[in-house]
Structure formats: C-alpha cells, structure tokens
Design an enzyme around this catalytic site. Structure first.
Site, PDB file in Angstrom:
ATOM      1  N   ARG A 282       0.849  -1.190   0.000  1.00 31.09           N
ATOM      2  CA  ARG A 282       0.000   0.000   0.000  1.00 31.09           C
ATOM      3  C   ARG A 282       0.883   1.238   0.000  1.00 31.09           C
ATOM      4  NH1 ARG A 282      -1.357   2.509   4.516  1.00 31.09           N
ATOM      5  NH2 ARG A 282      -1.365   0.668   5.852  1.00 31.09           N
ATOM      6  N   HIS A 286      -3.400   4.389   4.750  1.00 32.86           N
ATOM      7  CA  HIS A 286      -4.528   3.460   4.847  1.00 32.86           C
ATOM      8  C   HIS A 286      -5.821   4.150   4.438  1.00 32.86           C
ATOM      9  CE1 HIS A 286      -7.945   1.594   7.030  1.00 32.86           C
ATOM     10  NE2 HIS A 286      -7.381   0.495   6.557  1.00 32.86           N
ATOM     11  N   TYR A 295       4.541   4.933  11.246  1.00 27.02           N
ATOM     12  CA  TYR A 295       4.831   3.509  11.413  1.00 27.02           C
ATOM     13  C   TYR A 295       5.658   2.886  10.287  1.00 27.02           C
ATOM     14  CZ  TYR A 295       0.591   3.208   8.473  1.00 27.02           C
ATOM     15  OH  TYR A 295      -0.353   3.377   7.475  1.00 27.02           O
TER      16      TYR A 295
END
Length: 397
Positions: A282, A286, A295
C-alpha cells in the site's frame, strides 16, 4: 487431502515445500519481472492488446481519481477516502480475468474493479458526495459503492463481513446452476477476523464456487504483517481449510490475471473455492484519516515505488509494441479534466430529504423512528450553522 491442497492443481503454481519448523513454505508466482520481462506466456495467453490497453487505462484512471479525491477530502469537500495506489495490478488485473456475470464482493480498496466494469466518474462522485443521485440515498460513507447492474455488492464498513456472505452467495449460484461465481476481496488484516475462518470453512465444506482474493499489502492500518501472524501469510490458511491456493506477485498484472483466470476455471469446473494471496504494498496511507509516517519509513516506501505496478506493466507493453505513450498521456489529461469537471458538477447536487433516513426499512415507519426523526429535525433547527446542506430541507416541515 493432498490432492485437494496441492498447489500444482492450479496449473501455474509450484509444489508445496516443507521446511524445518513444520510450516508450509509457499512460493510466489511471478510472470513479469520488475524490469518488464515476461518469463512465460502460457498463463496469460488470453491477455490480448485490447484487454491490456483497457487494464492500463483503468490503472491510470483510478490513480487520477484517487489523487483528486484525496485532495477533495483535504479541502473538506468529502469526509473520507481510501486510495488503492500501488495495488492497481492486484485489483484490476483480477477483474480483467472475470466475466461480467461474476459477483464481486469488495472490502473497500477495489474501486478499480468497478471502473474496469464501466462504473462512471459521475457514479463514483454521486456516492462520495451522498447526493440525491446516490443509490444509497446518502446513508453510507464515501467509497461504499454498490451496483446491481455491474454485479458489485454494496460495500459495508465492518471488516470481513463480505467473506461468509460471498460463500453463501456462491452457494446460491451453485444451487441455481448458473455459470458464474463470486470473487471476494479482502486485506490480510481482515483475515484476522472470525468471519474469515467461518467463510472459508463454509466454502470448503459446501464446495462453493468462490475465489477468495487476499490483498496482502503489508499493513493492517499501522500493524505490519509480522505482528499480525506467525504463519506463512494467508495462503497457508487456505491449505489448512482444504482449499486450492496460490500466492502471486500482486504487482505483476500478468501473474494476477493468469492466477485469477485459472482459479475461475477450477472453481466453476470443480465447484470449489480457490484462495489467491496477492503480495503487494500500500503506497498510499490506509485512509485519509491515517498518517503512515508514524509507522513506516520513507526508505521503505521508496523501495516499493520502484516496483510500481503501472510502470512495470508499461515496460511489458512496450516490449510488445502495444504501448502508445502519447495516447496514454492524452487519456490521463482527459481523465483528469473529466474528474475535475464532474466533481464540480456533482457537489452542487442537492442532498436527500431528511425523511429518507427512516424509509425503506419498514413498510410504514414505526412510531419510535418517527419520534427520533422529529427530535433530529428540532436539533438541526436549533443549530442550523452546523448543517448547512440539511437545514434548508426541513425548514417547512
């Protein structure tokens, strides 16, 4: 169970190998190298020039739509958006291998499958702006699409709910004797939901013609895959449930197309489920509510941008003399203009009447819903500045 689980049954996969810790070491099918060189042509023989050009155009269109709608959310014009940047090969490559009568049950990052089937920019926008043309009557968040004519089941927010539903729908297709199946998309994070296990077991036991398509993009929001499970990804779970399984390079259009095409053939011929795990990444956040810098590193993202599925597919098309650079540039310009013009048009459409909120559930709305509606109207009249698009629709009620 060996014959049922053996990956070579897919026809384009390798043998299962056992390693010292007892886990299943499942290889990954790759037909197109990162530099655009095809290893083998058997699996994607039906991927002709016309279909290849349609796949590429859809990939470019979705990336443009994603970029524009993320910007629209940042401007406060819509409330929410999910992009599929980096995963276009997985979703659009698989959609190209299906037939129009096959049912699609999506998680929320498969807008490319809808676009490939002909969903228009205005249809996308009507849903995201929740206006009167939205078939959901504005009752769902943006990106919760659904279209009966295109056999695309309406998206629901809770993770994993579509998985047992897909098994049930496919069982219905089997009972009806139709020459069609169901494909169910989900991420590796959704595979941690209980519905995943219930759905796969149901499909395996009842021999349902369903393709479970897992987009393993490395993260369940901010949780990396290595912190989600200890086994060999999601493919090993399919084998555990007695389901024919294959793992593919999810950034390789040719591998995804070939695997999905073969999976469809097997699922219909043998009336059984098939699991595809597409290994991808990805590149976007998100959702518009997420900040991936918290992260994962820029270095990690840069590494995966070098594996961009669109650039990789274009290299292969060039090797086939099927790539018209000027034509795709013009297509991108026209698509961007269409998206911008449609956005401006659609956001001016009026929203649904507030009374619609209690319709279509009961034949006659019960007293308690009527009372709640009146209470809502009173609240909106009291704070009209907080509901600028709604207050004008109730002032004469």
């Amino acid at each position: 169970m060996k014959d049922r689980n053996h990956l070579s049954d897919i026809g384009i996969a390798h043998d299962v190998k056992m390693i010292s810790n007892g886990l299943v070491d499942i290889p990954m099918l790759q037909l197109l190298s990162p530099d655009g060189v095809a290893h083998d042509s058997d699996g994607y023989a039906e991927l002709d020039q016309d279909k290849s050009e349609k796949i590429l155009q859809t990939m470019h269109y979705i990336r443009i739509l994603d970029e524009r709608m993320i910007a629209a959310q940042r401007q406060g014009r819509i409330s929410f958006y999910l992009a599929c940047t980096g995963e276009e090969a997985a979703t659009i490559g698989s959609a190209a291998a299906l037939e129009p009568e096959d049912m699609i049950m999506s998680q929320y990052r498969e807008q490319g499958t809808l676009a490939y089937r002909g969903y228009t920019t205005k249809q996308f926008m009507d849903q995201m702006f929740s206006n009167q043309k939205d078939p959901n009557k504005g009752r769902q968040m943006p990106i919760h699409y659904g279209d009966k004519a295109l056999n695309f089941m309406t998206i629901s927010s809770p993770l994993g709910t579509q998985i047992p539903q897909a098994s049930g729908y496919a069982y219905g297709q089997k009972m009806a004797g139709v020459d069609a199946l169901t494909i169910c998309y989900f991420g590796e994070g959704a595979a941690s939901e209980g519905d995943f296990h219930a759905g796969l077991n149901m499909a395996a036991v009842l021999n349902c013609p369903v393709i479970f398509f897992c987009r393993n993009n490395g993260y369940a929001i901010s949780t990396p895959a290595e912190e989600q499970f200890a086994g060999d990804g999601i493919a090993s779970r399919g084998i555990g449930y007695g389901i024919k399984t294959i793992r593919v390079d999810g950034n390789d259009v040719l591998a995804v197309f070939a695997a999905t095409k073969k999976a469809r053939e097997i699922a219909l011929k043998e009336q059984c489920p098939v699991l595809i795990e597409a290994m991808t990444y990805r590149l976007a956040a998100h959702s518009t509510s997420d900040d991936p810098t918290g992260y994962r590193s820029k270095e990690e993202e840069a590494k995966w941008r070098e594996k961009d599925p669109i650039l990789r597919f274009e290299k292969w098309l060039k090797s086939k003399n099927w790539f018209n650079e000027e034509a795709i540039k013009q297509f991108a310009v026209e698509s961007r203009q269409e998206v911008l013009q449609t956005l401006k048009q659609v956001e001016k459409e009026p929203v649904n009447h507030i009374d619609d909120i209690i319709e279509d559930v009961y034949d006659t709305p019960p007293w308690h819903l009527k009372e709640q509606l009146q209470s809502l109207k009173q609240h909106i009249r009291q704070y009209p500045e907080a509901y600028p698009k709604t207050s004008g629709r109730i002032k004469n009620d």
